[in-house]
Design a protein around this motif. Structure first.
Motif, short mmCIF file in Angstrom:
data_model
loop_
_atom_site.label_atom_id
_atom_site.label_comp_id
_atom_site.label_asym_id
_atom_site.label_seq_id
_atom_site.Cartn_x
_atom_site.Cartn_y
_atom_site.Cartn_z
N TYR A 132 10.28 14.19 7.19
CA TYR A 132 9.83 13.84 8.54
C TYR A 132 8.30 13.77 8.60
N LEU A 133 7.62 14.76 8.02
CA LEU A 133 6.16 14.75 8.01
C LEU A 133 5.63 13.59 7.20
N PHE A 134 6.30 13.26 6.11
CA PHE A 134 5.93 12.10 5.30
C PHE A 134 5.97 10.82 6.14
N ALA A 135 7.01 10.68 6.93
CA ALA A 135 7.17 9.48 7.75
C ALA A 135 6.11 9.40 8.84
N ILE A 136 5.87 10.50 9.53
CA ILE A 136 4.88 10.43 10.63
C ILE A 136 3.45 10.33 10.08
N THR A 137 3.24 10.83 8.86
CA THR A 137 1.93 10.63 8.22
C THR A 137 1.70 9.16 7.94
N TRP A 138 2.71 8.48 7.42
CA TRP A 138 2.55 7.05 7.16
C TRP A 138 2.44 6.24 8.44
N LYS A 139 3.07 6.72 9.50
CA LYS A 139 2.89 6.03 10.79
C LYS A 139 1.44 6.16 11.25
N HIS A 140 0.87 7.34 11.07
CA HIS A 140 -0.53 7.54 11.42
C HIS A 140 -1.43 6.66 10.54
N ILE A 141 -1.13 6.61 9.24
CA ILE A 141 -1.90 5.76 8.33
C ILE A 141 -1.83 4.30 8.77
N TYR B 266 15.51 12.30 11.87
CA TYR B 266 15.01 11.25 10.98
C TYR B 266 15.65 11.34 9.60
N SER B 267 15.96 10.18 9.02
CA SER B 267 16.49 10.10 7.66
C SER B 267 15.64 9.12 6.86
N LEU B 268 15.03 9.62 5.81
CA LEU B 268 14.18 8.78 4.97
C LEU B 268 14.97 7.65 4.32
N LYS B 269 16.24 7.93 3.97
CA LYS B 269 17.08 6.90 3.37
C LYS B 269 17.48 5.84 4.38
N ALA B 270 17.58 6.22 5.65
CA ALA B 270 18.00 5.27 6.68
C ALA B 270 16.88 4.33 7.09
N ALA B 271 15.65 4.85 7.14
CA ALA B 271 14.54 4.03 7.59
C ALA B 271 13.27 4.45 6.86
N SER B 272 12.89 3.70 5.86
CA SER B 272 11.66 3.95 5.12
C SER B 272 10.46 3.81 6.08
N ILE C 11 0.85 -1.21 0.00
CA ILE C 11 0.00 0.00 0.00
C ILE C 11 0.87 1.25 0.00
N PHE C 12 1.93 1.20 0.81
CA PHE C 12 2.87 2.33 0.84
C PHE C 12 3.48 2.58 -0.53
N CYS C 13 3.93 1.53 -1.19
CA CYS C 13 4.56 1.69 -2.50
C CYS C 13 3.57 2.24 -3.52
N ARG C 14 2.33 1.84 -3.42
CA ARG C 14 1.32 2.29 -4.38
C ARG C 14 1.00 3.77 -4.21
N TYR C 15 0.97 4.23 -2.98
CA TYR C 15 0.48 5.59 -2.74
C TYR C 15 1.52 6.57 -2.18
N SER C 16 2.75 6.13 -1.99
CA SER C 16 3.76 7.07 -1.49
C SER C 16 3.99 8.25 -2.42
N PRO C 17 3.93 8.09 -3.76
CA PRO C 17 4.12 9.28 -4.61
C PRO C 17 3.07 10.37 -4.38
N ILE C 18 1.80 9.97 -4.23
CA ILE C 18 0.74 10.96 -3.99
C ILE C 18 0.94 11.64 -2.65
N VAL C 19 1.17 10.85 -1.61
CA VAL C 19 1.32 11.41 -0.26
C VAL C 19 2.54 12.32 -0.20
N TYR C 20 3.64 11.89 -0.79
CA TYR C 20 4.85 12.71 -0.73
C TYR C 20 4.67 14.02 -1.49
N THR C 21 4.01 13.97 -2.64
CA THR C 21 3.79 15.19 -3.42
C THR C 21 2.95 16.20 -2.65
N LEU C 22 1.89 15.73 -2.00
CA LEU C 22 1.05 16.63 -1.21
C LEU C 22 1.84 17.26 -0.07
#
Length: 230
Positions: free
Chosen positions: A66-75, A125-131, A42-53
């Motif tokens: 950082y906001l991208f990561a905590i948004t996906w944690k909430h999701i 937080y590092s997006l490259k270190a921990a997706s 699900i993350f792979c399918r929709y990460s482009p939309i979420v990241y763009t927003l």
């Protein structure tokens, strides 16, 4: 603006799920809480939309990641109880139910509007270190470790503290422990942490690596408090 590349999206386990519909992936995620591949798909399918927003609303790339990561944690936490049909508004236009994409966009908007982001210099937080999917499952596994061992791992992986510094901190807090004992506890904690992760998450993210490697550090700034590591 470039959307980050997530290597897990090319992993055979994840690619094998691409033919499933959104509803099927959601159902599989809810029925198999011990598996991580469905959330990752699900993350792979929709990460482009979420990241763009998010990228359009954040002031800096660091805050966006950082906001991208905590948004996906909430999701991740909300998906477990999500019923797309029940979530739809009672109108003729939505009798077939809310789409997962619409729900994700709504959740992302809520996270954007409610975010109180820390200053760039205080974000570790590092997006490259921990997706985000790896972050979610590591945090879940961390919660199952003894509190002191969990704290040691966060100090070592997030803040890069040495065994000597960790021992000194714990001694100041009333713990009787040496740097050598901290090292032993860390090694034991990494083994427990990795064993607690879903097998498919280990296969997707940790093949050829260990959790003690920098690429797989547990997380960033707010995790100690959110995981009960006061």
């Amino acid at each position: 603006m470039l959307v980050p590349n997530f290597p897990e999206c090319s992993h055979p386990l994840v690619k094998s799920l691409f033919h499933y519909s959104d509803q099927e992936l959601l159902t599989l995620f809810q029925r198999h809480p011990d598996a991580g591949q469905y959330f990752t798909a699900i993350f792979c399918r929709y990460s482009p939309i979420v990241y763009t927003l998010i990228r359009h609303s954040a002031r800096s790339p660091v805050q966006a990641d950082y906001l991208f990561a905590i948004t996906w944690k909430h999701i991740y936490h909300e998906l477990g109880g999500l019923d797309l049909h029940a979530a739809a508004a009672p109108s003729a236009a939505s009798r077939s139910g809310l789409s997962l994409q619409s729900w994700l966009i709504n959740v992302t908007a809520v996270c954007i509007n409610g975010a109180d982001l820390p200053a760039v210099e205080s974000i570790h937080y590092s997006l490259k270190a921990a997706s985000p999917p790896l972050w979610c499952y590591i945090e879940q596994a961390l919660d199952q470790l003894p509190p002191v061992q969990r704290l040691m791992i966060v100090m070592a992986q997030t803040f890069r503290w040495s065994e000597t510094r960790i021992a000194a901190y714990l001694q100041a807090e009333g713990e009787t422990i040496s740097a050598a004992e901290v090292k032993t506890q860390l090694q034991d904690g990494y083994q427990k942490l990795e064993a607690t992760l879903p097998a498919d998450i280990r296969a997707i993210y940790l093949e050829g690596k260990g959790l003690a490697q920098p690429q797989a550090k547990p997380d960033a700034d707010p995790v100690p408090m959110e995981s009960g590591l006061e």
